[in-house]
Design an enzyme around this catalytic site. Structure first.
Site, PDB file in Angstrom:
ATOM      1  CB  CYS A 103       3.191   5.120   7.698  1.00  0.00           C
ATOM      2  SG  CYS A 103       3.372   6.673   6.783  1.00  0.00           S
ATOM      3  CG  ASN A 131       7.989  -4.068   1.979  1.00  0.00           C
ATOM      4  OD1 ASN A 131       7.728  -3.080   2.658  1.00  0.00           O
ATOM      5  ND2 ASN A 131       8.106  -3.989   0.679  1.00  0.00           N
ATOM      6  CD  GLN A 144      -1.339  -0.258   5.337  1.00  0.00           C
ATOM      7  OE1 GLN A 144      -1.047   0.864   4.969  1.00  0.00           O
ATOM      8  NE2 GLN A 144      -0.449  -1.253   5.364  1.00  0.00           N
ATOM      9  N   PRO A 167       0.845  -1.197   0.000  1.00  0.00           N
ATOM     10  CG  PRO A 167       0.035  -1.016   2.179  1.00  0.00           C
ATOM     11  CD  PRO A 167       0.787  -1.926   1.280  1.00  0.00           C
ATOM     12  N   GLY A 218       7.094  -2.593  -3.423  1.00  0.00           N
ATOM     13  CA  GLY A 218       6.565  -1.248  -3.297  1.00  0.00           C
ATOM     14  C   GLY A 218       7.030  -0.347  -4.415  1.00  0.00           C
ATOM     15  CG  ASP A 270      16.473  -2.443  -0.126  1.00  0.00           C
ATOM     16  OD1 ASP A 270      15.872  -1.364  -0.294  1.00  0.00           O
ATOM     17  OD2 ASP A 270      17.394  -2.591   0.703  1.00  0.00           O
TER      18      ASP A 270
END
Length: 327
Positions: free
Chosen positions: A103, A205, A73, A19, A229, A207
């Site tokens: 975040c 998650n 989310q 997201p 992402g 790289d």
């Protein structure tokens, strides 16, 4: 073995679309679905925004069957607000609810939400447990390995989150202090996965920007799935390439210019259909660069694409790119 999150079956080696605010809107999700992503999420949504019936927050709940499985989310700092937001999110009939505790941006953290909860683990656990108890949907969590170099509680945190009922955990291998700089630390993601107490799916998650890296990280650290992402922006075929590489050891290095143009046009039309011409074109600007990354002498086309708000002008530029770079 096929991965399951609650009652959602995702197959082997599933790929997740992270997201991302102002990126993973409905038009982009629909494009990514065509290229093989297994599960997606809405842009992250403020719990307070949902409760206040804020237009932007409500708009993010627009999902369709073609996008499934898909999660909503949400993020926030108040436990009761997160419970209420979960109830409101359920009305859009998602397949799961995902809680954002990762975040790092200042405007979110300063309100005590997102990665700020890494500084208050007790509150994070209470908030998660309250949401789990307020819905019959699977609840998952996305977070980071820690707040900074001296505060990386992810191994113990993962156990606590599992114990109160989440169905999967996604871990971004950076601390909040890193933001999106430096390298993601997958060793801690691997420690969570190899912890004998853990039995829920662990998604890694950070790289992952090529099929080779995706395969290497999955095999080295044993995660159940890979989330992508920033590498997907203007590059939805990365999902197809990773799947091809997992199954055959080969993939199409770079899509032909014709395919780039065709996909970009389709994305543009979906964006305009959803948001109107002016906003739809402006929202595409962040994707244009990705679609044509690596093309020499692209600057003159780039300048027009980043300045116009006119659909016909964009289409004309895309046709000119196709003519100039036709193989």
């Amino acid at each position: 073995m096929a991965l399951r999150i609650g009652n959602i079956e995702l197959g082997e080696n599933p790929l997740f679309l992270a997201p991302m605010e102002d990126i993973t809107d409905k038009p982009f999700r629909m494009i990514c679905k065509k290229f093989g992503v297994d599960i997606m999420y809405t842009e992250f949504i403020s719990s307070e925004g949902l409760i206040r019936d804020a237009r932007k927050s409500i708009a993010k709940l627009d999902i369709s069957d073609i996008e499934r499985p898909i999660g909503v989310q949400i993020f926030g700092h108040d436990i009761s607000s997160m419970q209420r937001a979960t109830e409101l999110a359920e009305e859009s009939k998602p397949d799961l609810i995902d809680l954002n505790f990762g975040c790092p941006v200042r405007k979110v953290v300063n309100k005590g939400a997102g990665a700020a909860l890494l500084l208050d683990i007790d509150k994070m656990i209470k908030m998660t447990e309250a949401v789990v108890k307020s819905t019959l949907l699977p609840v998952t969590v996305k977070t980071r390995i820690g707040w900074d170099e001296k505060n990386k509680p992810i191994v113990e945190l993962a156990e606590k989150l599992q114990d109160i009922g989440i169905k999967a955990l996604t871990i971004h291998g950076r601390t909040r202090a890193q933001l999106y700089t430096g390298n993601a630390d997958w060793t801690l993601i691997g420690k969570v996965k190899s912890n004998p107490r853990m039995f829920i799916p662990i998604i890694g998650n950070g790289d992952v920007n090529s099929p080779e890296i995706a395969k290497e990280l999955k095999e080295r650290y044993g995660v159940d799935g890979i989330m992508l992402g920033r590498a997907t922006i203007g590059n939805p075929w990365i999902f197809r390439n990773i799947k091809d590489f997992f199954s055959t050891g080969n993939y199409c290095m770079t899509p032909r210019i014709t395919e780039r143009i065709d996909v970009c046009k389709e994305h543009l039309e979906l964006s305009i259909e959803k948001k109107g011409e002016r906003t739809g074109v402006i929202e595409m600007r962040k994707h244009f660069i990705g679609y044509f990354k690596g093309l020499n002498h692209f600057k003159s086309f780039r300048m027009i694409l980043l300045q116009t708000t006119n659909r016909e002008q964009v289409l004309q530029v895309l046709d000119n790119i196709k003519a100039a770079f036709q193989e």
